[in-house]
Design a protein around this motif. Structure first.
Motif, PDB file in Angstrom:
ATOM      1  N   ARG A  52     -28.675  13.674 -15.499  1.00 14.73           N
ATOM      2  CA  ARG A  52     -27.203  11.955 -14.777  1.00 14.73           C
ATOM      3  C   ARG A  52     -27.282  11.445 -13.469  1.00 14.73           C
ATOM      4  NH1 ARG A  52     -21.605  14.711 -17.766  1.00 14.73           N
ATOM      5  NH2 ARG A  52     -22.283  14.686 -20.101  1.00 14.73           N
ATOM      6  N   ARG A  55     -30.565   8.946 -13.214  1.00 14.40           N
ATOM      7  CA  ARG A  55     -30.680   8.134 -14.191  1.00 14.40           C
ATOM      8  C   ARG A  55     -29.656   7.148 -12.773  1.00 14.40           C
ATOM      9  NH1 ARG A  55     -30.362  11.243 -18.614  1.00 14.40           N
ATOM     10  NH2 ARG A  55     -28.231  11.399 -18.227  1.00 14.40           N
ATOM     11  N   LYS A  56     -28.791   7.730 -11.921  1.00 16.67           N
ATOM     12  CA  LYS A  56     -27.649   7.564 -11.488  1.00 16.67           C
ATOM     13  C   LYS A  56     -28.535   7.174  -9.638  1.00 16.67           C
ATOM     14  CE  LYS A  56     -23.383   7.637  -8.985  1.00 16.67           C
ATOM     15  NZ  LYS A  56     -21.861   8.382  -8.831  1.00 16.67           N
ATOM     16  N   GLN A  58     -31.932   6.373 -10.417  1.00 18.31           N
ATOM     17  CA  GLN A  58     -32.549   5.564 -10.495  1.00 18.31           C
ATOM     18  C   GLN A  58     -34.017   6.378  -9.871  1.00 18.31           C
ATOM     19  OE1 GLN A  58     -31.437   1.394  -9.827  1.00 18.31           O
ATOM     20  NE2 GLN A  58     -30.605   1.352 -10.720  1.00 18.31           N
TER      21      GLN A  58
END
Length: 189
Positions: A52, A55-56, A58
């Motif tokens: 997470r 992804r947050k 990037q």
């Protein structure tokens, strides 16, 4: 510290603390079992968080995917082995879990060599949660049974660990079958 490295550091955390997890369980004492429970919970939370965070921020990378993938397998094996040594779980159950990990990892490597990516599937993610829950449940059972005067209700609840392990094994086999079923076109080529 640059926060972009946090997901990879969480994966490394699970790898480098696995020997400590092994030692806690191998001690065969309630304090060791409960310490292993805390460490397993931290490892599981870090496993949920690293993807997470990546992804947050990037910062998803091949190294991060690799660390996430192998760290799960390493810490689960690091818990299974001393539990089998102590007779806390049957060896065949550990074998099913470990063989599935090798088989799916091999399948994903084969797919990558063929230019295809087999992403983690929902069953596979749930499988890890059920497996860790079963390991924790069994360690709690061992710890409370070794403590004098444990309440009957706690002992009864803790004794349900085989049901949780059964669910984990069903998810282990089911998720493995799902990976191979979805990869059938690739395997037939």
């Amino acid at each position: 510290m640059d926060t972009r490295h946090l997901p990879n550091l969480l994966g490394l955390f699970r790898i480098v603390t696995t020997p400590l997890l092994y030692i806690f369980i191998a001690l065969g004492a309630p304090a060791g079992d409960l310490s292993a429970v805390v460490l397993l919970l931290l490892m599981a939370v870090s496993d949920i968080a690293d993807g997470r965070i990546a992804r947050k921020l990037q910062v998803v990378s091949p190294l991060g995917v690799f660390l996430d993938t192998i760290s799960d397998k390493i810490f689960v094996a690091g818990a299974l082995l001393p539990m089998v040594e102590r007779g806390l779980i049957p060896g065949w159950a550990a074998l099913v879990i470990i063989v599935r990990e090798f088989a799916v990892s091999g399948l994903r490597s084969y797919a990558a060599a063929e230019g295809e990516v087999i992403a983690a599937r929902q069953w596979g993610k749930q499988k890890l949660v059920f497996t860790v829950a079963a390991l924790i449940w069994r360690l709690v059972d061992a710890a409370v049974r070794a403590l004098p005067g444990a309440p009957e209700a706690i002992l009864l609840l803790a004794s349900l660990w085989p049901l949780v392990l059964g669910v984990a094994l069903i998810w282990t086999v089911g998720s493995g079958v799902e990976y191979f079923w979805k990869a059938m076109p690739l395997l037939r080529r």
